[in-house]
Enzyme design. Structure first.
Site, PDB file in Angstrom:
ATOM      1  N   ASP A  12       0.829  -1.215   0.000  1.00 34.35           N
ATOM      2  CA  ASP A  12       0.000   0.000   0.000  1.00 34.35           C
ATOM      3  C   ASP A  12       0.865   1.268   0.000  1.00 34.35           C
ATOM      4  OD1 ASP A  12      -2.321   1.448  -0.010  1.00 34.35           O
ATOM      5  OD2 ASP A  12      -2.673   1.282   2.145  1.00 34.35           O
ATOM      6  N   GLY A  13       0.327   2.309  -0.612  1.00 28.21           N
ATOM      7  CA  GLY A  13       0.984   3.618  -0.537  1.00 28.21           C
ATOM      8  C   GLY A  13       1.615   4.107  -1.833  1.00 28.21           C
ATOM      9  N   ASN A  14       1.352   3.415  -2.945  1.00 27.13           N
ATOM     10  CA  ASN A  14       1.950   3.855  -4.216  1.00 27.13           C
ATOM     11  C   ASN A  14       1.494   5.264  -4.591  1.00 27.13           C
ATOM     12  OD1 ASN A  14       3.022   1.314  -4.397  1.00 27.13           O
ATOM     13  ND2 ASN A  14       1.636   0.593  -6.003  1.00 27.13           N
ATOM     14  N   HIS A  29       2.805   3.438  -9.034  1.00 26.74           N
ATOM     15  CA  HIS A  29       2.621   2.013  -9.335  1.00 26.74           C
ATOM     16  C   HIS A  29       3.868   1.453 -10.051  1.00 26.74           C
ATOM     17  CE1 HIS A  29      -1.342   2.285  -7.773  1.00 26.74           C
ATOM     18  NE2 HIS A  29      -1.837   2.991  -8.776  1.00 26.74           N
ATOM     19  N   GLU A  59     -12.108  -4.803  -5.101  1.00 26.29           N
ATOM     20  CA  GLU A  59     -12.638  -3.450  -4.842  1.00 26.29           C
ATOM     21  C   GLU A  59     -11.915  -2.383  -5.681  1.00 26.29           C
ATOM     22  OE1 GLU A  59     -11.910  -5.659  -2.192  1.00 26.29           O
ATOM     23  OE2 GLU A  59     -14.046  -6.146  -2.261  1.00 26.29           O
ATOM     24  N   TRP A  61     -11.708  -2.050  -8.727  1.00 26.42           N
ATOM     25  CA  TRP A  61     -12.451  -1.633  -9.931  1.00 26.42           C
ATOM     26  C   TRP A  61     -13.145  -0.306  -9.710  1.00 26.42           C
ATOM     27  CZ3 TRP A  61     -11.615  -4.277 -14.311  1.00 26.42           C
ATOM     28  CH2 TRP A  61     -11.211  -5.602 -14.220  1.00 26.42           C
ATOM     29  N   ARG A  63     -11.857   2.362  -8.744  1.00 27.23           N
ATOM     30  CA  ARG A  63     -10.965   3.494  -9.057  1.00 27.23           C
ATOM     31  C   ARG A  63     -11.297   4.044 -10.450  1.00 27.23           C
ATOM     32  NH1 ARG A  63      -5.175   2.531  -6.148  1.00 27.23           N
ATOM     33  NH2 ARG A  63      -6.095   1.873  -4.203  1.00 27.23           N
ATOM     34  N   LEU A 123      11.322 -20.166  -4.753  1.00 23.02           N
ATOM     35  CA  LEU A 123      10.261 -19.360  -4.144  1.00 23.02           C
ATOM     36  C   LEU A 123       8.936 -19.508  -4.903  1.00 23.02           C
ATOM     37  CD1 LEU A 123       9.525 -16.944  -2.148  1.00 23.02           C
ATOM     38  CD2 LEU A 123      10.032 -15.466  -4.090  1.00 23.02           C
ATOM     39  N   ARG A 180       1.940  -5.061   5.979  1.00 21.41           N
ATOM     40  CA  ARG A 180       1.240  -4.020   5.230  1.00 21.41           C
ATOM     41  C   ARG A 180       2.058  -2.742   5.322  1.00 21.41           C
ATOM     42  NH1 ARG A 180      -4.970  -2.531   4.513  1.00 21.41           N
ATOM     43  NH2 ARG A 180      -4.647  -0.723   3.178  1.00 21.41           N
ATOM     44  N   SER A 188      -8.077  -5.279   4.715  1.00 22.43           N
ATOM     45  CA  SER A 188      -8.631  -4.938   3.399  1.00 22.43           C
ATOM     46  C   SER A 188      -8.993  -6.164   2.564  1.00 22.43           C
ATOM     47  CB  SER A 188      -7.660  -4.048   2.622  1.00 22.43           C
ATOM     48  OG  SER A 188      -7.469  -2.830   3.303  1.00 22.43           O
ATOM     49  N   GLU A 199       0.928 -13.495  11.909  1.00 20.27           N
ATOM     50  CA  GLU A 199       1.454 -12.377  12.694  1.00 20.27           C
ATOM     51  C   GLU A 199       1.401 -11.152  11.793  1.00 20.27           C
ATOM     52  OE1 GLU A 199       2.437 -12.425  15.856  1.00 20.27           O
ATOM     53  OE2 GLU A 199       1.955 -14.553  15.997  1.00 20.27           O
TER      54      GLU A 199
HETATM   55  C1  FPP Z   1      -1.844   0.237  -3.374  1.00 20.28           C
HETATM   56  O1  FPP Z   1      -1.401   1.576  -3.426  1.00 20.28           O
HETATM   57  C2  FPP Z   1      -1.338  -0.489  -4.501  1.00 20.28           C
HETATM   58  C3  FPP Z   1      -2.107  -1.022  -5.484  1.00 20.28           C
HETATM   59  C4  FPP Z   1      -3.575  -0.955  -5.532  1.00 20.28           C
HETATM   60  C5  FPP Z   1      -1.495  -1.717  -6.605  1.00 20.28           C
HETATM   61  C6  FPP Z   1      -0.274  -2.512  -6.283  1.00 20.28           C
HETATM   62  C7  FPP Z   1       0.392  -2.783  -7.551  1.00 20.28           C
HETATM   63  C8  FPP Z   1       1.729  -2.808  -7.748  1.00 20.28           C
HETATM   64  C9  FPP Z   1       2.751  -2.689  -6.694  1.00 20.28           C
HETATM   65  C10 FPP Z   1       2.248  -2.961  -9.111  1.00 20.28           C
HETATM   66  C11 FPP Z   1       1.611  -4.029  -9.950  1.00 20.28           C
HETATM   67  C12 FPP Z   1       1.908  -5.374  -9.464  1.00 20.28           C
HETATM   68  C13 FPP Z   1       2.446  -6.368 -10.177  1.00 20.28           C
HETATM   69  C14 FPP Z   1       2.556  -7.716  -9.562  1.00 20.28           C
HETATM   70  C15 FPP Z   1       2.966  -6.182 -11.517  1.00 20.28           C
HETATM   71  P1  FPP Z   1      -2.494   2.715  -3.563  1.00 20.28           P
HETATM   72  O2  FPP Z   1      -2.641   3.031  -5.006  1.00 20.28           O
HETATM   73  O3  FPP Z   1      -3.735   2.292  -2.873  1.00 20.28           O
HETATM   74  O4  FPP Z   1      -1.773   3.869  -2.811  1.00 20.28           O
HETATM   75  P2  FPP Z   1      -2.473   4.985  -1.928  1.00 20.28           P
HETATM   76  O5  FPP Z   1      -3.141   4.274  -0.771  1.00 20.28           O
HETATM   77  O6  FPP Z   1      -1.318   5.825  -1.479  1.00 20.28           O
HETATM   78  O7  FPP Z   1      -3.422   5.717  -2.824  1.00 20.28           O
END
Ligand code: FPP
Length: 238
Positions: A12-14, A29, A59, A61, A63, A123, A180, A188, A199
């Site tokens: 989370d947090g992209n 992302h 969920e 979708w 966005r 892995l 997380r 979530s 854990e």
């Molecule tokens: C949550 O951050 C992240 C996502 C919904 C997407 C995660 C996807 C990737 C890391 C890349 C794609 C993955 C692969 C396996 C190729 P957010 O967008 O909810 O961030 P925010 O909470 O800061 O808005």
């Protein structure tokens, strides 16, 4: 010290990472994929058996369409681009989630990487894509009810182990450590069945900043926890 055999991650947090740098969300992302590549490598080196990452939830979708399309094509391209490296690193890739809504291109990329890496023994990398814990349980119930109706299961004999066989990938073991990033402290809708005794480890960093060193910190935290699974601590007392 024990390395958790199955680690699950909510990346989370992209979006916030991108905003903090004055960038568009999609840059977050993209940076998230880079972070994932490093963490997959480190998990393999440390001898983790399974890693399950949350890439797109049922969920997500909700966005804006442009972000959904971006995530779909980023996923497809990443699978195609990383296939060779993952294969050569002996990683076995599986994708869990509902396939029905996915495009032909995404499905093709999933099938290709799963087939290419199927016999690898390093892995196990499970990617949760169009995944929801409740959706998985609902899909499981639908199939089990069908088998009950057809006499393939007996309701009075049904065990937790039997039910487990109806999950998207029954071979995914119990989660030992669930990480997380991004500062929120919730599940979530992630791996609800498999995380019963996980854990939990929450990290303030946004996912694109999460490194192999952070993975080691999370594992260190796991190693000093006392896991009793509802029983009592082993003390040597009678
Ligand atoms: C949550 O951050 C992240 C996502 C919904 C997407 C995660 C996807 C990737 C890391 C890349 C794609 C993955 C692969 C396996 C190729 P957010 O967008 O909810 O961030 P925010 O909470 O800061 O808005």
């Amino acid at each position: 010290m024990k390395i958790p055999s199955h680690i699950a991650i909510i990346m989370d947090g992209n979006g916030r990472w991108a905003r903090s740098k004055g960038l568009a969300r999609h840059k977050g992302h993209q940076a998230g994929v880079q972070a994932l590549t490093g963490v997959v490598r480190k998990a393999g080196e440390l001898g983790v058996s399974s890693l399950t990452v949350y890439a797109f939830s049922t969920e997500n979708w909700k966005r804006p369409g442009s972000e959904v399309s971006f995530l779909m094509s980023l996923f497809q391209q990443t699978l195609l681009r990383q296939a060779r490296d993952l294969f050569e690193n002996n990683t076995k890739v599986r994708v869990i989630g509902r396939r029905a809504q996915l495009s032909r291109g995404v499905l093709k990329a999933i099938n290709q990487i799963e087939e290419l890496t199927a016999k690898n023994e390093g892995l196990e990398l499970n990617i949760a894509f169009n995944y929801g814990g409740r959706a998985e349980i609902l899909d499981m119930v639908r199939r089990v009810v069908d088998d009950l109706a057809k006499g393939r299961q007996d309701i009075n004999q049904l065990t937790e182990e039997d039910l487990q066989q109806y999950l998207y990938n029954p071979a995914i073991p119990e989660i030992e450590l669930l990480i997380r990033t991004g500062g929120e402290q919730r599940l979530s809708n992630y791996l609800l069945w498999q995380s019963a005794y996980a854990e939990l480890y929450f990290c303030e960093k946004y996912w694109p900043d999460f490194t192999g060193e952070d993975l080691i910190k999370a594992i260190n935290s796991f190693q000093i926890r006392s896991r009793r699974f509802g029983g009592l601590e082993e003390t040597g007392d009678q």
